[in-house]
Design an enzyme around this catalytic site. Sequence first.
Site, PDB file in Angstrom:
ATOM      1  N   ASN A  12     -24.013 -16.227 -44.152  1.00  0.00           N
ATOM      2  CA  ASN A  12     -24.385 -16.113 -45.569  1.00  0.00           C
ATOM      3  C   ASN A  12     -24.761 -14.653 -45.816  1.00  0.00           C
ATOM      4  OD1 ASN A  12     -25.442 -16.253 -48.118  1.00  0.00           O
ATOM      5  ND2 ASN A  12     -27.227 -17.498 -47.573  1.00  0.00           N
ATOM      6  N   LYS A  14     -25.611 -13.266 -48.519  1.00  0.00           N
ATOM      7  CA  LYS A  14     -26.589 -13.054 -49.603  1.00  0.00           C
ATOM      8  C   LYS A  14     -26.101 -11.885 -50.475  1.00  0.00           C
ATOM      9  CE  LYS A  14     -30.031 -15.128 -46.684  1.00  0.00           C
ATOM     10  NZ  LYS A  14     -31.436 -15.458 -46.486  1.00  0.00           N
ATOM     11  N   HIS A 100     -30.162 -23.372 -51.999  1.00  0.00           N
ATOM     12  CA  HIS A 100     -30.802 -22.465 -51.032  1.00  0.00           C
ATOM     13  C   HIS A 100     -32.238 -22.205 -51.488  1.00  0.00           C
ATOM     14  CE1 HIS A 100     -31.751 -18.917 -48.697  1.00  0.00           C
ATOM     15  NE2 HIS A 100     -30.745 -19.240 -47.908  1.00  0.00           N
ATOM     16  N   GLU A 102     -33.955 -19.621 -51.600  1.00  0.00           N
ATOM     17  CA  GLU A 102     -34.116 -18.434 -52.457  1.00  0.00           C
ATOM     18  C   GLU A 102     -33.745 -18.772 -53.904  1.00  0.00           C
ATOM     19  OE1 GLU A 102     -31.728 -15.822 -50.027  1.00  0.00           O
ATOM     20  OE2 GLU A 102     -33.280 -15.917 -48.485  1.00  0.00           O
ATOM     21  N   GLU A 172     -32.755 -26.046 -43.495  1.00  0.00           N
ATOM     22  CA  GLU A 172     -33.347 -24.715 -43.382  1.00  0.00           C
ATOM     23  C   GLU A 172     -34.831 -24.805 -43.684  1.00  0.00           C
ATOM     24  OE1 GLU A 172     -30.236 -21.277 -43.941  1.00  0.00           O
ATOM     25  OE2 GLU A 172     -31.160 -21.769 -45.827  1.00  0.00           O
ATOM     26  N   GLY A 178     -35.438 -15.719 -43.002  1.00  0.00           N
ATOM     27  CA  GLY A 178     -35.726 -14.286 -43.123  1.00  0.00           C
ATOM     28  C   GLY A 178     -37.030 -13.851 -42.481  1.00  0.00           C
ATOM     29  N   SER A 218     -33.293 -17.774 -39.479  1.00  0.00           N
ATOM     30  CA  SER A 218     -33.505 -16.804 -38.395  1.00  0.00           C
ATOM     31  C   SER A 218     -32.654 -17.086 -37.159  1.00  0.00           C
ATOM     32  CB  SER A 218     -34.989 -16.718 -38.024  1.00  0.00           C
ATOM     33  OG  SER A 218     -35.726 -16.189 -39.101  1.00  0.00           O
TER      34      SER A 218
HETATM   35  P1  PGA Z   1     -31.775 -15.754 -42.231  1.00  0.00           P
HETATM   36  O1  PGA Z   1     -31.190 -16.514 -43.518  1.00  0.00           O
HETATM   37  O2  PGA Z   1     -30.782 -15.998 -41.112  1.00  0.00           O
HETATM   38  O3  PGA Z   1     -31.852 -14.326 -42.641  1.00  0.00           O
HETATM   39  O4  PGA Z   1     -33.087 -16.368 -41.925  1.00  0.00           O
HETATM   40  C1  PGA Z   1     -30.615 -17.771 -43.372  1.00  0.00           C
HETATM   41  C2  PGA Z   1     -30.166 -18.313 -44.686  1.00  0.00           C
HETATM   42  O5  PGA Z   1     -30.808 -17.983 -45.694  1.00  0.00           O
HETATM   43  O6  PGA Z   1     -29.201 -19.073 -44.739  1.00  0.00           O
END
Ligand code: PGA
Length: 260
Positions: A12, A14, A100, A102, A172, A178, A218
Amino acid sequence: MITEKKYIVQSNWKMHKTHSEAMDWIESLKKGASDLMERIELIICVPYVHLRAVSDATSHFSQISPGAQNVHWETSGAFTGEISAPMLADAGAQYCVVGHSERRDYFAENDEIVNCKSKLLLQSGINPIVCIGESIEQRNRALTFNQLERQAITCFEGLTEGEMNRTVVLYEPIWSIGTGNNATSQQAQEAHHFIRNMLERIFSKETAQATRIMYGGSVKTHNVEAIIKGEDIDGVGAGSGSLNIQDFLKIARSCSNYLQ
Ligand code: PGA
């Protein structure tokens, strides 16, 4: 049954990468992905503006599937700046992330919206990747399973078994996204097992087995081997840990070696 499923390794991006950075990454992916097992499906979720180019560049690579990171809940209309599911399909998206954390945090996306978006994606021939997961407060108060159940019931409401089979569940935990604090293999397996049992209750045993449940949060080169050990883990998704193509290939290779 599980042996028939394709195992997912998702990137991803982002809000990262210009066009040239995107194309460099994809070219390196094409070179590096040839030694991966056939059972691995690489899903690359890119910003909208790169979708057509990524889709064209990977069209002869059956293992690579382009994806989007969001979609609007209507198919067309006066929604300035938004993108619909038919547009994504037209641009070559085979998958699209919905819900997601976010998007839930910054754009007020809730489970009803996720449900609506998922249905429109399915109608347009795109497989939704539905994100669910608990906050650290919920985990500390032993409410992880309540949260997963509450989210799943609404997110998957009204889906047929066939539609659920095409839907990917992305577990997740919010506290792991993150932060560098990935779930342990035991925490991930427990959550995935719970989700699979829940799918069996809501749909059927067959659908629960056929639905791919992947872990995100992560995921990095150094921890992927531990995370993928759980028997209910059908793939991993990486954000920051996948922006460098060599790291993403290492993650994919770890999964490929594990499946052999
Ligand atoms: P990250 O993000 O690997 O940076 O923790 C994962 C995601 O948001 O799918």
